[in-house]
Structure formats: C-alpha cells, structure tokens
Design an enzyme around this catalytic site. Sequence first.
Site, PDB file in Angstrom:
ATOM      1  N   GLU A 151      -2.140  -8.775   4.001  1.00 46.58           N
ATOM      2  CA  GLU A 151      -1.965  -9.685   5.069  1.00 46.58           C
ATOM      3  C   GLU A 151      -3.728  -9.647   6.310  1.00 46.58           C
ATOM      4  O   GLU A 151      -3.357 -10.497   6.661  1.00 46.58           O
ATOM      5  CB  GLU A 151      -1.015  -8.500   5.717  1.00 46.58           C
ATOM      6  CG  GLU A 151      -1.237  -7.175   6.157  1.00 46.58           C
ATOM      7  CD  GLU A 151      -1.297  -5.901   5.521  1.00 46.58           C
ATOM      8  OE1 GLU A 151      -1.137  -7.132   4.447  1.00 46.58           O
ATOM      9  OE2 GLU A 151      -1.877  -4.947   5.248  1.00 46.58           O
ATOM     10  N   HIS A 162      -3.467  -5.374  -0.034  1.00 46.79           N
ATOM     11  CA  HIS A 162      -2.912  -5.880   1.550  1.00 46.79           C
ATOM     12  C   HIS A 162      -3.043  -7.702   1.711  1.00 46.79           C
ATOM     13  O   HIS A 162      -3.855  -7.274   2.332  1.00 46.79           O
ATOM     14  CB  HIS A 162      -4.339  -5.046   2.946  1.00 46.79           C
ATOM     15  CG  HIS A 162      -3.910  -3.280   3.020  1.00 46.79           C
ATOM     16  ND1 HIS A 162      -2.537  -2.830   3.763  1.00 46.79           N
ATOM     17  CD2 HIS A 162      -3.835  -2.610   2.114  1.00 46.79           C
ATOM     18  CE1 HIS A 162      -2.481  -1.866   3.337  1.00 46.79           C
ATOM     19  NE2 HIS A 162      -3.972  -1.718   2.748  1.00 46.79           N
ATOM     20  N   GLY A 165      -2.242 -15.244  37.313  1.00 49.15           N
ATOM     21  CA  GLY A 165      -2.912 -16.406  36.587  1.00 49.15           C
ATOM     22  C   GLY A 165      -3.343 -16.420  35.314  1.00 49.15           C
ATOM     23  O   GLY A 165      -4.120 -16.703  34.860  1.00 49.15           O
ATOM     24  N   GLY A 166      -2.956 -15.339  34.125  1.00 44.11           N
ATOM     25  CA  GLY A 166      -3.469 -15.280  32.509  1.00 44.11           C
ATOM     26  C   GLY A 166      -2.133 -15.882  32.627  1.00 44.11           C
ATOM     27  O   GLY A 166      -1.084 -16.813  33.454  1.00 44.11           O
ATOM     28  N   ASP A 178      -0.137 -15.632  29.822  1.00 48.51           N
ATOM     29  CA  ASP A 178       1.513 -14.708  29.461  1.00 48.51           C
ATOM     30  C   ASP A 178       2.697 -14.939  30.794  1.00 48.51           C
ATOM     31  O   ASP A 178       3.327 -15.548  30.980  1.00 48.51           O
ATOM     32  CB  ASP A 178       1.201 -13.337  29.252  1.00 48.51           C
ATOM     33  CG  ASP A 178       0.531 -12.979  27.868  1.00 48.51           C
ATOM     34  OD1 ASP A 178       0.250 -14.197  27.686  1.00 48.51           O
ATOM     35  OD2 ASP A 178       0.081 -12.168  27.977  1.00 48.51           O
ATOM     36  N   SER A 179       1.864 -14.617  31.846  1.00 51.11           N
ATOM     37  CA  SER A 179       2.513 -14.895  33.047  1.00 51.11           C
ATOM     38  C   SER A 179       3.204 -16.365  33.270  1.00 51.11           C
ATOM     39  O   SER A 179       3.744 -16.384  33.871  1.00 51.11           O
ATOM     40  CB  SER A 179       2.178 -13.852  34.132  1.00 51.11           C
ATOM     41  OG  SER A 179       1.067 -14.350  34.695  1.00 51.11           O
ATOM     42  N   CYS A 220       0.682  -0.705  -0.100  1.00 48.61           N
ATOM     43  CA  CYS A 220      -0.146  -0.240  -0.125  1.00 48.61           C
ATOM     44  C   CYS A 220       0.724   1.084  -0.165  1.00 48.61           C
ATOM     45  O   CYS A 220       1.187   1.527  -0.560  1.00 48.61           O
ATOM     46  CB  CYS A 220      -1.376  -0.503   1.176  1.00 48.61           C
ATOM     47  SG  CYS A 220      -2.476   1.084   0.742  1.00 48.61           S
TER      48      CYS A 220
END
Length: 507
Positions: free
Chosen positions: A169, A167, A222-223, A225-226, A79
């Site tokens: 993507e 685009h 508790g999520g 990622d951690s 683009c």
Amino acid sequence: MQEKIIILDFGSQTTQLIGRRVRELNVYCEILPYNKFPFDDKSVKGVILSGSPFSVYDEHAFKIEVNALRGNYPVLGICYGAQYIAYANNGKVEPAGSREYGRAYLTRFEAQNPLFKGITQNTQVWMSHGDTITAVPDNFKTIASTDKVAIAAYQICDEQTWGVQFHPEVFHTQEGTRMLRNFVVDVCGCKQEWSAASFIETTVAQLKAQLGNDKVVLGLSGGVDSSVAAVLLHRAIGRRLTCIFVDHGMLRKNEFKNVLHDYEGLGLNVIGIDASAKFFSELSGITDPEQKRKIIGKGFIDVFDEEARKLHEVKWLAQGTIYPDCIESLSITGTVIKSHHNVGGLPEKMNLKLCEPLRLLFKDEVRRVGRQLGMPEHLITRHPFPGPGLAVRILGDITPEKVRILQDADDIFIQGLRNEGLYDQVWQAGVILLPVQSVGVMGDERTYERAVALRAVTSTDAMTADWAHLPYEFLGKVSNDIINKVKGVNRVTYDISSKPPSTIEWE
Ligand code: XMP
C-alpha cells in the site's frame, strides 16, 4: 448490492492507506476493527489483514480466528497480517536479526502466481517489520524472496490465501497498486464500479428514501466537506435543506461574503449570520488556546441552535463528516478511539437525527464528488482551515485590530501563492500573528511593530507535515508586500518546522 473488500485493522499506521489504494482501483472497501468481521454480510468479496505495531508474540497482540476466513473468502495478509496467518498455522515467526526496514527488491518471485501478474523482476518493495517469518507450514509455498528475506510472500497451496511481509500500500512499493489490483480485481472478482458518478447516483437515491419530505439543517464552514455534503443533499431534497453559515469574525479577509456568494450561486438555501460581535466580546482577554477553542465551539452551537429553532419542524442535522473522522482506529493499547463530530453536542441538544452522506469517503473522493457535482474548482481545492479560524493564529488575546492585521497579511500571502501557481502545491498555508514587537526603520522613522510568521506545509492527511520549500524570491516578495502594505507589521519570518515535532497551527 454494493460489493466490497473488508480491511481488518490490526492497528498499523498504514491501514487507511490500504483503504485508499483499494478505492483508487474504484473498488468499494471498508476498514473495520480486527475483531469485527461482518460474517453475515453477503456482499464481501475479499479480506485484507493489515499490519500492526505488535509482534505476534506480544501479550496484547490482536488475535482472530483466521481459519474462519480462510477458504470462505480470498484473504491477503500484509506484514503482521501475513505473520499472523503463518503463526496461527504453526509456521515460525522470529525476531529479525536486524529490524527489516526500508527498501528491498524482489530478487525472486513466482511470476505465474496471480498476485504477481505483470510485476517486473527486482521490483522495489517497502519493508517495515521487527519479526520475520522463518518457516512456513508444509501446505504453504513461498512465492517471493528479497535479498535479505527468504519468505517475503507466500500462498497457501490450493487456497486463495496470501501473505506478503512488505507493504504493497505504500508509495515506495513501486508495483504495490498492481499487486493489490491483482488481488482485489482478479482474485476477488470486484468489478471496479465505484466512481464519483455512481456514488452520487446511489447516495441521492438513498437520501431521498431516508429523508422523504423531512426538513434538514446543515452547518456550512466554507470548507470542502460541508460544501459537498450540502450540494449533494440539495440535489436529493432541494429547498427542504437549509444551510447555516456562521461568521465568527475570525474568517479570512472577505471570506464570509465570497463564500456566501458561492453558495448562493450553487442554488443553496443558505442563511448567513454575522455573529462576530458576540465572539469578539466572549473572547476578549482570553489567551489560552484551548479556552479559545471551547468558547468558539460553544458560541457556534448557540448561534446555530438559535437559527435552527426558527426553522419549523426540522428533523435532521446533516454534517460533512468524512471517513477518516469515523474510522474506529486502534491505538497501541487496544483502546478504540471513536470519531469526533463536527458539531459536537448539537443532535442531542436539539433532538435531531444525524445525516452524514460523506461518511464513507476519503478527502480526495469528496473532491472528486464535488467536481462531478459541478462545483467551482476554487471551493473544491480550498486549503483546510481550522474551525476556530484566525483565533488560533493570533498568539495571545484577540482584538478586532489584530484580526484586521492578520487578515491583511494572510490575504497577501494566499493571493501570492495563487498568483505564482503555488497554492495547489501546498496542503495548507496561513500567517500567524506573533505576540512580539521589534524595532525597524521605515523611511527616516524608527518603528516598533509586530512580527508575523508565514506557515506553509505539504502533507497528505495533516497527521504529519513538512514545511513547504517555497522559492526564496517568492518569500522575499511576500515579505516586502506585507511590510509595505500592512500597517502595524515590520517583520516577517518563515516557519521551517515539520510535524512532528511541531504542529501545523501554532496554537
Ligand atoms: P495541527 O495544528 O494539530 O493541525 O497540526 C492539524 C490540522 O487540523 C486543523 N486544526 C483544526 N481544525 N478545529 C478544526 O476544525 C481546530 O480546533 C483545529 N486545530 C487544528 C489544522 O488547521 C490542520 O489542518
């Protein structure tokens, strides 16, 4: 050396999506600000220039010396990226007659071109631009057109430089991933070796080298990622990692107990701290959402700090920061917006070095790594949950009684979603306790009790979201269950707002 693709970000909303698509091809890539190309990095195999909210003619348009890249690396402009390469080489870019936005079809393309290998005739592409390339220089050749756009894609003759005005993507470009694969794998020669297993192997080795015999502390939420960061670090340094999991009293029903149990099952060295009394006392009478967030954020740091100081000679603070948290994204004004930190303020306060083993991963990659590490599926697919927890889902002041009501209602909703197989179809769900009471009738009795709102959304990144179109029968059953089982609630509503203009949380 880890081979990589560099995506130069000119501020488009879909830049991150380009990164995700390249990673989905198991090719490692990094998104960098448009003017930060790492010329001395020998592992770069190719460059993608993103779109931009600007026109190449805008006074503040982002500009680079594109000829420093051409010929030295394979280049793909998307683009604005395509328009800019054409413009910088004396091509003609003009405002499109009508803004070219939405579906278009490649009615003509050069099937032999490496970029279009395996692409089918009339394939659907997605356009989103105000300007269009109306003429390319002599040494450029047009390689694709749509019904409306003559120069939908070009290649510079005898050079590995391409531009596409659509685009590739975005989801609506049907064969966009194939085109990106053609560029990244065939043209740039990337080997597609980026996988969860290879990431774990290299990261564990790097962590061992980086941390040596040092001790590390990590705050668990508790999520996902951690939790994944903790298991990865545990694999590298074992019990030299201490995890701290703070209960601020605003977690879901039984969450503290259950998650702590999960963590122990994973062999983590984890300290669980019940600090709910402190938080309830500090939040007493507070109604302003931002003030609630500040009190909880500071309270969390206080508790974490106190516990971490009891551990001796800790040198590092580990965090589950992920890639979208740290990409230096560009706002329209050109200001660089920097990452937020999960536990803001702690490293300076405690004189700790920061260790963020997931900082190069997208959320879906974090989940893949978690699975590869053998973590239980319910930890990996867990919905996002805000740090301040139920505090921002109780409108008005917070009391233990209100938290109890909300925990019970929320538990019925979430368990219901799980039982009906709907949990994984929504991005995030929860219940909001409204600051209103209304009249009802139960048995022969008039009631005057609270109302709650159910909230469930679909999303891919929480930046935008739609309300989840849950089945009426399901909503009816949840409403019945909540009103019959949760003392203090006599009315249930369903939130049918999308983001924007609303937000996911109510506070
Ligand atoms: P909104 O309400 O802004 O939420 O549409 C977007 C996403 O962010 C989460 N959220 C938070 N997460 N601390 C957090 O850690 C917060 O203060 C906070 N506020 C919102 C929200 O749950 C959703 O996933």
